[in-house]
Motif scaffolding. Structure first.
Motif, PDB file in Angstrom:
ATOM      1  N   ASP A   3      93.234 -40.154 -34.712  1.00 22.19           N
ATOM      2  CA  ASP A   3      93.543 -39.031 -33.827  1.00 22.19           C
ATOM      3  C   ASP A   3      94.996 -39.162 -33.407  1.00 22.19           C
ATOM      4  O   ASP A   3      95.456 -40.238 -33.025  1.00 22.19           O
ATOM      5  CB  ASP A   3      92.604 -39.133 -32.625  1.00 22.19           C
ATOM      6  N   ASP A   4      95.765 -38.082 -33.448  1.00 20.90           N
ATOM      7  CA  ASP A   4      97.181 -38.157 -33.099  1.00 20.90           C
ATOM      8  C   ASP A   4      97.409 -38.253 -31.592  1.00 20.90           C
ATOM      9  O   ASP A   4      98.526 -38.454 -31.145  1.00 20.90           O
ATOM     10  CB  ASP A   4      97.983 -36.991 -33.688  1.00 20.90           C
ATOM     11  N   GLY A   5      96.372 -38.116 -30.791  1.00 18.17           N
ATOM     12  CA  GLY A   5      96.508 -38.279 -29.354  1.00 18.17           C
ATOM     13  C   GLY A   5      97.051 -37.061 -28.637  1.00 18.17           C
ATOM     14  O   GLY A   5      97.298 -37.113 -27.440  1.00 18.17           O
ATOM     15  N   ALA A  10      98.356 -35.669 -21.132  1.00 15.72           N
ATOM     16  CA  ALA A  10      99.487 -34.743 -21.246  1.00 15.72           C
ATOM     17  C   ALA A  10     100.521 -35.178 -22.282  1.00 15.72           C
ATOM     18  O   ALA A  10     101.696 -34.861 -22.158  1.00 15.72           O
ATOM     19  CB  ALA A  10     100.154 -34.514 -19.886  1.00 15.72           C
ATOM     20  N   TRP A  11     100.091 -35.872 -23.313  1.00 19.32           N
ATOM     21  CA  TRP A  11     101.013 -36.247 -24.402  1.00 19.32           C
ATOM     22  C   TRP A  11     101.596 -34.956 -24.967  1.00 19.32           C
ATOM     23  O   TRP A  11     100.862 -34.084 -25.418  1.00 19.32           O
ATOM     24  CB  TRP A  11     100.257 -37.020 -25.485  1.00 19.32           C
ATOM     25  N   PRO A  12     102.933 -34.807 -24.945  1.00 21.75           N
ATOM     26  CA  PRO A  12     103.524 -33.506 -25.237  1.00 21.75           C
ATOM     27  C   PRO A  12     103.828 -33.197 -26.701  1.00 21.75           C
ATOM     28  O   PRO A  12     104.338 -32.131 -26.998  1.00 21.75           O
ATOM     29  CB  PRO A  12     104.830 -33.553 -24.441  1.00 21.75           C
ATOM     30  N   TYR A  13     103.494 -34.093 -27.621  1.00 22.23           N
ATOM     31  CA  TYR A  13     103.932 -33.901 -29.005  1.00 22.23           C
ATOM     32  C   TYR A  13     102.765 -33.732 -29.960  1.00 22.23           C
ATOM     33  O   TYR A  13     101.748 -34.391 -29.840  1.00 22.23           O
ATOM     34  CB  TYR A  13     104.754 -35.109 -29.475  1.00 22.23           C
ATOM     35  N   LEU A 127     105.640 -51.495 -27.009  1.00 20.18           N
ATOM     36  CA  LEU A 127     104.453 -52.342 -27.079  1.00 20.18           C
ATOM     37  C   LEU A 127     104.840 -53.817 -27.177  1.00 20.18           C
ATOM     38  O   LEU A 127     105.834 -54.170 -27.811  1.00 20.18           O
ATOM     39  CB  LEU A 127     103.585 -51.935 -28.274  1.00 20.18           C
ATOM     40  N   ASP A 128     104.043 -54.669 -26.555  1.00 14.78           N
ATOM     41  CA  ASP A 128     104.298 -56.111 -26.527  1.00 14.78           C
ATOM     42  C   ASP A 128     103.660 -56.824 -27.707  1.00 14.78           C
ATOM     43  O   ASP A 128     102.713 -56.328 -28.328  1.00 14.78           O
ATOM     44  CB  ASP A 128     103.735 -56.723 -25.245  1.00 14.78           C
ATOM     45  N   ARG A 160      98.759 -45.134 -26.189  1.00 18.98           N
ATOM     46  CA  ARG A 160      98.250 -44.198 -25.190  1.00 18.98           C
ATOM     47  C   ARG A 160      98.308 -44.804 -23.789  1.00 18.98           C
ATOM     48  O   ARG A 160      98.667 -44.129 -22.818  1.00 18.98           O
ATOM     49  CB  ARG A 160      96.821 -43.794 -25.521  1.00 18.98           C
ATOM     50  N   ASP A 161      97.964 -46.078 -23.681  1.00 23.09           N
ATOM     51  CA  ASP A 161      98.012 -46.741 -22.379  1.00 23.09           C
ATOM     52  C   ASP A 161      99.444 -46.844 -21.879  1.00 23.09           C
ATOM     53  O   ASP A 161      99.718 -46.641 -20.691  1.00 23.09           O
ATOM     54  CB  ASP A 161      97.375 -48.125 -22.460  1.00 23.09           C
ATOM     55  N   PHE A 162     100.375 -47.136 -22.773  1.00 24.52           N
ATOM     56  CA  PHE A 162     101.788 -47.206 -22.400  1.00 24.52           C
ATOM     57  C   PHE A 162     102.240 -45.843 -21.876  1.00 24.52           C
ATOM     58  O   PHE A 162     102.905 -45.748 -20.842  1.00 24.52           O
ATOM     59  CB  PHE A 162     102.625 -47.641 -23.609  1.00 24.52           C
ATOM     60  N   TRP A 163     101.875 -44.773 -22.585  1.00 20.22           N
ATOM     61  CA  TRP A 163     102.234 -43.419 -22.157  1.00 20.22           C
ATOM     62  C   TRP A 163     101.611 -43.095 -20.799  1.00 20.22           C
ATOM     63  O   TRP A 163     102.264 -42.521 -19.924  1.00 20.22           O
ATOM     64  CB  TRP A 163     101.803 -42.387 -23.196  1.00 20.22           C
TER      65      TRP A 163
END
Length: 172
Positions: A3-5, A10-13, A127-128, A160-163
């Motif tokens: 899934d592109d997320g 509110a991921w805008p892309y 990401l770490d 997703r968590d970072f966003w």
């Protein structure tokens, strides 16, 4: 297919376009072509003698978006760089881009999956590394160096968590 997320928190892309805006070489003849549709920075070297694109065009150097010192202006600025280094083992990644071994990268161009470069791109997205521990129930993902050769569902959830944690800075 992952899934592109789109729409997640509110991921805008729906897509992220990528354009190559420049090449950096010590010697212009290295490229073995004369196409001028992309800027070529020959002989622009950093402190260690490695070629680089014009610093006036790099987002890392101009986080305020001032492209007045970029020879091509805003249209030719770059957000990331890919630094291929002869004899370099492994990789490094951060907000300015990725550094990987030239031999590894060019040798893997025809392969379906690469593992070092996508791992380093993960760092560019914030990401770490997971060198010291593995999250419960997970084993194989890009940010666990050597754990995967492609983007996994867990990598997607980490981004997703970072966003989710970052989005408020941008009004989302």
């Amino acid at each position: 297919m992952l899934d592109d997320g789109t729409g997640h928190h509110a991921w805008p892309y729906t897509s992220v376009p990528v354009s190559i805006v420049g090449w950096a070489v010590k010697n212009r003849a290295t490229l073995q072509w004369t196409d001028s549709s992309v800027d070529v920075y020959a002989g622009v070297l950093d402190g260690s003698g490695a070629p680089r694109c014009a610093p006036g065009c790099g987002r890392f150097f101009h986080q305020n978006g001032d492209w007045s010192k970029c020879p091509g202006g805003a249209a030719r600025h770059y957000d990331q760089s890919l630094w291929l280094t002869e004899g370099f083992q492994g990789g490094a990644g951060g907000d300015c881009g990725q550094r990987v071994g030239q031999e590894y990268f060019t040798g893997a161009l025809g392969q379906k999956d690469m593992h070092i470069h996508p791992h380093e791109v993960g760092h560019t997205f914030g990401l770490d590394d997971f060198y010291d521990w593995t999250p419960p129930g997970q084993c194989c993902f890009l940010m666990n160096a050597g754990g995967a050769t492609h983007i996994t569902e867990f990598d997607t959830w980490m981004l997703r968590d970072f966003w989710r944690r970052l989005k408020n800075r941008y009004g989302y």
